[in-house]
Design an enzyme around this catalytic site. Structure first.
Site, short mmCIF file in Angstrom:
data_model
loop_
_atom_site.label_atom_id
_atom_site.label_comp_id
_atom_site.label_asym_id
_atom_site.label_seq_id
_atom_site.Cartn_x
_atom_site.Cartn_y
_atom_site.Cartn_z
N ASP A 238 -59.36 31.01 60.85
CA ASP A 238 -60.66 30.54 60.35
C ASP A 238 -61.11 29.24 61.01
O ASP A 238 -62.30 29.05 61.27
CB ASP A 238 -60.67 30.42 58.83
CG ASP A 238 -59.49 29.66 58.25
OD1 ASP A 238 -58.75 29.01 59.01
OD2 ASP A 238 -59.30 29.73 57.01
N ASN A 297 -53.95 18.69 60.84
CA ASN A 297 -54.16 19.31 59.52
C ASN A 297 -54.00 18.24 58.45
O ASN A 297 -52.98 17.55 58.40
CB ASN A 297 -53.14 20.42 59.27
CG ASN A 297 -53.45 21.67 60.05
OD1 ASN A 297 -54.17 22.54 59.60
ND2 ASN A 297 -52.89 21.77 61.26
N GLN A 305 -59.60 20.37 44.06
CA GLN A 305 -59.63 21.69 43.41
C GLN A 305 -58.52 21.80 42.37
O GLN A 305 -58.74 22.34 41.27
CB GLN A 305 -59.49 22.79 44.46
CG GLN A 305 -60.66 22.90 45.43
CD GLN A 305 -60.33 23.72 46.67
OE1 GLN A 305 -59.19 24.14 46.87
NE2 GLN A 305 -61.33 23.94 47.52
N GLY A 404 -67.66 24.32 53.92
CA GLY A 404 -68.11 24.08 52.56
C GLY A 404 -68.00 22.63 52.13
O GLY A 404 -68.83 22.13 51.36
#
Length: 467
Positions: A238, A297, A305, A404
């Site tokens: 992705d 990363n 979340q 997002g």
């Protein structure tokens, strides 16, 4: 209006089917279907429910038929590192254990008995993360060797879903690089390393580039969804798709693909597998057309979340921003990449334990928890920018945020404050767009990567933070 192309973009917490087409020189998109994705506990491990995931893939395809939006081709992208093993009858072996599971704990040290961490990085240039496929596979070798003895094929998650749709087994380059088993120079499987580790060489197939065809839907799939389409490989990792669609990726910009994970870096034509790069924990993941995503990363929005799930009230994400602002006075910071935040039973407890261990004030209120995470994440971004500039010897003028997470206005403001860089945001659906662009490049509706990125600039509202 051009042909329809369908991106099936599946993340660790949700997935979506997004149609794209060219209209008057601009890319248009329409969301057809959205679904949840989550981990399940199975046989004392955290696993992906791939049966359910495939049913969601089919459900979205059926919606295309229902809306009479029949795509010319379909591409699937997901997160990296996780995989499926198939036997010689093409049946799945074992469970699809997820990267957040603890089975790889201590496995890195077992691997380093065979090849040193430095030598491993020199070969593949991939950032050490305990959940990389190399450690997952070695865990299987040590704990369930019978699975590897029976294995006939190795498929990353999107490749397995492609197989279910078409019956064709094809490995894709960008996702394969996340395994830590692809050589950075040959850009192919490192079979010498695979031999050293005692893994079966025959399970690793030819690596195909984005734009390659996988095949047409199987007949039973055609019958079920009501149409036939070609399955095409995008950058199936992705982040590879998201960076492909980042419109300002050039010599003067850093990209930040913001979602459950934050992937921050620059695009390079030559990998950096030096010891200096390894010590700073950068990765050289494969990108479109053999470009390299030189990035780090960072834990990302996963922490927000997780906190949200623990709060008594299920706040909207926009409400989380406001709560974090209220807690701006809170002084403590955490290392967002600390392993304790990867998959804690309670993110609140993990944050408190980290602050206690580092002799800082512990967060108590929702505002303090959120403020601690928000500011720590922005601080991590700033540190990463400084490291990118130190390693590359370049000063970058701006950061371009896609995905997002670019909608998080408060995090954007903090990132601008901590990094001191100009920030641009958008597009939100960068991963799906990169997936769609690869399909358009295959049919020559777009001639090359430069045209594709220019098309994104023309098609979407790219905003400057604070402007």
């Amino acid at each position: 209006m051009g042909s329809y192309y369908l991106a099936i973009d599946i993340g660790a917490s949700s997935g979506r089917h997004i149609l794209g087409w060219l209209e008057n020189g601009k890319v248009r998109i329409e969301e057809i279907y959205r679904f949840e994705n989550h981990l399940i506990e199975k046989n004392q491990h955290l696993c992906w429910d791939l049966d359910q995931l495939f049913q969601e893939v089919l459900a979205g395809l059926k919606m295309c038929k229902q809306y009479n939006r029949i795509p010319q081709s379909v591409g699937i992208d997901t997160w990296g590192v996780d995989f499926v093993l198939l036997d010689d009858k093409e049946n799945m072996l074992g469970d699809t254990i997820a990267y957040r599971d603890s089975r790889t704990q201590g496995i890195d040290e077992e691997v380093y008995k065979i090849i040193s961490e430095a030598d491993l990085y020199h070969r593949n240039g991939i950032q050490k993360q305990i959940f990389n496929s190399i450690y997952q596979l070695y865990a299987i070798k040590l704990k369930q060797p019978e699975l590897l003895q029976k294995a006939h094929s190795f498929l990353m998650i999107p490749e397995y879903l492609n197989f279910l749709l078409t019956g064709s087994i094809k490995n894709e380059y960008t996702n394969a690089t996340t395994t830590q088993l692809v050589h950075s120079t040959t850009q192919d499987w490192d079979f010498d390393l695979i031999d050293k580790l005692g893994l079966p060489k025959q399970i690793f197939g030819t690596l195909y580039q984005p734009k390659s065809s996988v095949g047409q839907f199987r007949q039973n799939i055609q019958d079920e969804v009501g149409f036939s389409a070609e399955v095409v490989l995008p950058a199936t990792h992705d982040t590879g798709s998201a960076v492909l669609a980042a419109p300002l990726v050039d010599g003067d910009s850093i990209y930040l693909s913001s979602g459950t994970w934050s992937l921050m870096g620059v695009e390079r034509m030559i990998p950096d597998c030096t010891e200096k790069s390894r010590q700073r924990n950068f990765t050289n993941e494969g990108g479109y057309h053999y470009r390299y995503r030189y990035l780090k990363n960072i834990m990302g929005l996963w922490m927000m979340q997780s906190l949200r799930m623990e709060f008594k009230h299920q706040y909207k994400f926009s409400e989380l921003y406001e709560l974090a602002k209220i807690g701006d006075y809170f002084p403590s910071y955490v290392d967002v990449n600390d392993v304790s935040f990867l998959a804690p039973k309670s993110m609140r407890q993990a944050l408190q334990a980290y602050c206690e261990k580092t002799k800082q004030e512990k967060p108590e209120t929702e505002c303090e928890f959120l403020s601690c995470v928000y500011k720590s994440l922005a601080k991590s971004y700033a540190e990463t920018v400084r490291e990118i500039e130190a390693v590359t010897g370049k000063t970058y003028t701006c950061i371009h945020i896609v995905g997002g997470g670019c909608q998080d206005e408060y995090l954007n403001l903090l990132t601008a404050k901590y990094t001191g860089k100009d920030l641009y945001t958008g597009p939100i659906e960068a991963t799906a767009l990169g997936n769609i662009l690869a399909q358009m490049l295959k049919t020559n509706e777009l001639k090359d990567l430069i045209e594709a990125r220019e098309c994104i600039k023309k098609s979407f509202d790219i905003k400057k933070v604070g402007a």
